[in-house]
Write a protein that holds these residues in place. Structure first.
Motif, PDB file in Angstrom:
ATOM      1  N   VAL A 143       2.156 -11.522   0.389  1.00 27.62           N
ATOM      2  CA  VAL A 143       0.936 -10.751  -0.366  1.00 27.62           C
ATOM      3  C   VAL A 143       0.978  -9.787  -1.629  1.00 27.62           C
ATOM      4  CG1 VAL A 143      -1.363 -10.068   0.754  1.00 27.62           C
ATOM      5  CG2 VAL A 143       0.014 -11.462   1.428  1.00 27.62           C
ATOM      6  N   LYS A 144       0.575 -10.302  -1.898  1.00 26.31           N
ATOM      7  CA  LYS A 144       0.056  -9.348  -3.315  1.00 26.31           C
ATOM      8  C   LYS A 144      -1.681  -8.511  -3.135  1.00 26.31           C
ATOM      9  CE  LYS A 144       4.654 -10.420  -4.651  1.00 26.31           C
ATOM     10  NZ  LYS A 144       5.283  -9.626  -4.934  1.00 26.31           N
ATOM     11  N   ILE A 145      -1.162  -7.623  -3.470  1.00 25.15           N
ATOM     12  CA  ILE A 145      -3.045  -6.459  -3.813  1.00 25.15           C
ATOM     13  C   ILE A 145      -2.786  -6.538  -4.962  1.00 25.15           C
ATOM     14  CG2 ILE A 145      -3.976  -4.600  -3.015  1.00 25.15           C
ATOM     15  CD1 ILE A 145      -1.600  -3.804  -0.981  1.00 25.15           C
ATOM     16  N   THR A 146      -4.213  -7.449  -5.230  1.00 23.26           N
ATOM     17  CA  THR A 146      -4.722  -7.389  -7.333  1.00 23.26           C
ATOM     18  C   THR A 146      -6.517  -6.500  -6.655  1.00 23.26           C
ATOM     19  OG1 THR A 146      -6.500  -9.390  -6.122  1.00 23.26           O
ATOM     20  CG2 THR A 146      -3.888  -9.531  -7.105  1.00 23.26           C
ATOM     21  N   ASP A 147      -6.766  -6.389  -7.708  1.00 23.56           N
ATOM     22  CA  ASP A 147      -7.988  -6.402  -8.235  1.00 23.56           C
ATOM     23  C   ASP A 147      -8.269  -7.111  -9.487  1.00 23.56           C
ATOM     24  OD1 ASP A 147     -10.895  -4.939  -8.178  1.00 23.56           O
ATOM     25  OD2 ASP A 147     -10.015  -2.550  -8.322  1.00 23.56           O
ATOM     26  N   ASN A 148      -8.513  -7.876  -9.880  1.00 27.42           N
ATOM     27  CA  ASN A 148      -9.101  -8.838 -10.989  1.00 27.42           C
ATOM     28  C   ASN A 148     -10.342  -8.492 -11.896  1.00 27.42           C
ATOM     29  OD1 ASN A 148      -9.866  -9.853  -9.415  1.00 27.42           O
ATOM     30  ND2 ASN A 148      -8.111 -11.633  -9.236  1.00 27.42           N
ATOM     31  N   ALA A 149     -11.598  -7.732 -10.446  1.00 22.68           N
ATOM     32  CA  ALA A 149     -12.475  -7.383 -11.112  1.00 22.68           C
ATOM     33  C   ALA A 149     -13.410  -9.160 -10.033  1.00 22.68           C
ATOM     34  CB  ALA A 149     -13.098  -7.101 -12.145  1.00 22.68           C
ATOM     35  N   LEU A 150     -12.754  -9.915 -10.698  1.00 21.53           N
ATOM     36  CA  LEU A 150     -13.485 -11.230  -9.972  1.00 21.53           C
ATOM     37  C   LEU A 150     -14.326 -11.620  -8.918  1.00 21.53           C
ATOM     38  CD1 LEU A 150     -11.110 -14.094 -11.735  1.00 21.53           C
ATOM     39  CD2 LEU A 150     -13.478 -13.055 -12.632  1.00 21.53           C
ATOM     40  N   SER A 151     -13.633 -10.344  -8.227  1.00 24.06           N
ATOM     41  CA  SER A 151     -13.701  -9.919  -6.453  1.00 24.06           C
ATOM     42  C   SER A 151     -15.073  -9.767  -6.647  1.00 24.06           C
ATOM     43  CB  SER A 151     -13.884  -9.453  -5.479  1.00 24.06           C
ATOM     44  OG  SER A 151     -12.500  -9.060  -6.163  1.00 24.06           O
ATOM     45  N   ARG A 152     -15.888  -8.961  -7.538  1.00 23.83           N
ATOM     46  CA  ARG A 152     -17.831  -8.336  -7.641  1.00 23.83           C
ATOM     47  C   ARG A 152     -18.460  -9.896  -8.121  1.00 23.83           C
ATOM     48  NH1 ARG A 152     -17.519  -3.237  -7.713  1.00 23.83           N
ATOM     49  NH2 ARG A 152     -15.786  -2.299  -7.990  1.00 23.83           N
ATOM     50  N   MET A 172       1.052  -1.357   0.032  1.00 15.23           N
ATOM     51  CA  MET A 172      -0.036  -0.053  -0.210  1.00 15.23           C
ATOM     52  C   MET A 172       1.042   1.409   0.040  1.00 15.23           C
ATOM     53  SD  MET A 172      -2.927  -0.579  -0.582  1.00 15.23           S
ATOM     54  CE  MET A 172      -3.790   0.643  -0.475  1.00 15.23           C
ATOM     55  N   THR A 173       1.795   1.212   0.560  1.00 10.60           N
ATOM     56  CA  THR A 173       3.354   2.574   0.693  1.00 10.60           C
ATOM     57  C   THR A 173       3.174   2.523  -0.642  1.00 10.60           C
ATOM     58  OG1 THR A 173       3.790   1.580   3.073  1.00 10.60           O
ATOM     59  CG2 THR A 173       4.835   2.803   1.663  1.00 10.60           C
ATOM     60  N   TYR A 174       3.674   1.164  -1.762  1.00 11.52           N
ATOM     61  CA  TYR A 174       3.963   1.459  -3.462  1.00 11.52           C
ATOM     62  C   TYR A 174       2.632   2.483  -3.630  1.00 11.52           C
ATOM     63  CZ  TYR A 174       5.229   0.217  -7.331  1.00 11.52           C
ATOM     64  OH  TYR A 174       5.466   0.057  -9.411  1.00 11.52           O
ATOM     65  N   LEU A 175       1.732   1.771  -3.131  1.00 10.49           N
ATOM     66  CA  LEU A 175       0.760   2.536  -4.436  1.00 10.49           C
ATOM     67  C   LEU A 175       0.343   4.296  -3.844  1.00 10.49           C
ATOM     68  CD1 LEU A 175      -2.029  -0.392  -4.210  1.00 10.49           C
ATOM     69  CD2 LEU A 175      -0.682   0.917  -6.036  1.00 10.49           C
TER      70      LEU A 175
END
Length: 114
Positions: free
Chosen positions: A27-36, A1-4
């Motif tokens: 741990v890698k932060i993603t947002d692949n839209a599959l969560s929805r 999160m610091t990186y972002l």
């Protein structure tokens, strides 16, 4: 999160469902839209035609629909709570339409997660 945050990227949907662990156990932060699709009960439309993860969103973002790096800090805190409780859903008994009122009414929302 610091990186972002250093690159002024706002995630808007930080939660354990958007994290993956690589071969080195990082741990890698993603947002692949599959969560929805995989977690539809985590997303709610509050009347503005935009589905949001209400239980992970800070009060100011719920009310004004504005996101900042501080909004991600709130979600990161909620995500850490998820990890510490082995994946429990925050505010599980709370009606999503009442989240803003609840967060306004509690004395210290940082302590009141479940």
């Amino acid at each position: 999160m610091t990186y972002l945050a250093r690159r002024e990227v706002i995630h808007k949907d930080l939660a354990s469902r958007n994290c993956v662990i690589d071969d080195t156990l990082q741990v890698k932060i993603t947002d692949n839209a599959l969560s929805r699709d995989l977690f539809p009960m985590d997303y709610h439309c509050l009347g503005d035609n935009e589905n949001r993860p209400v239980q992970w969103v800070v009060l100011e973002s719920l009310v004004n629909n504005e996101f900042f790096s501080a909004s991600d800090v709130w979600a990161f805190r909620v995500m850490l709570w998820e990890l510490m409780t082995l994946g429990q859903t925050p505010y599980v008994d709370m009606d999503p339409f009442e989240m803003a009122v609840y967060l306004k009414d509690v004395n210290d929302p940082a302590v009141q997660l479940s």
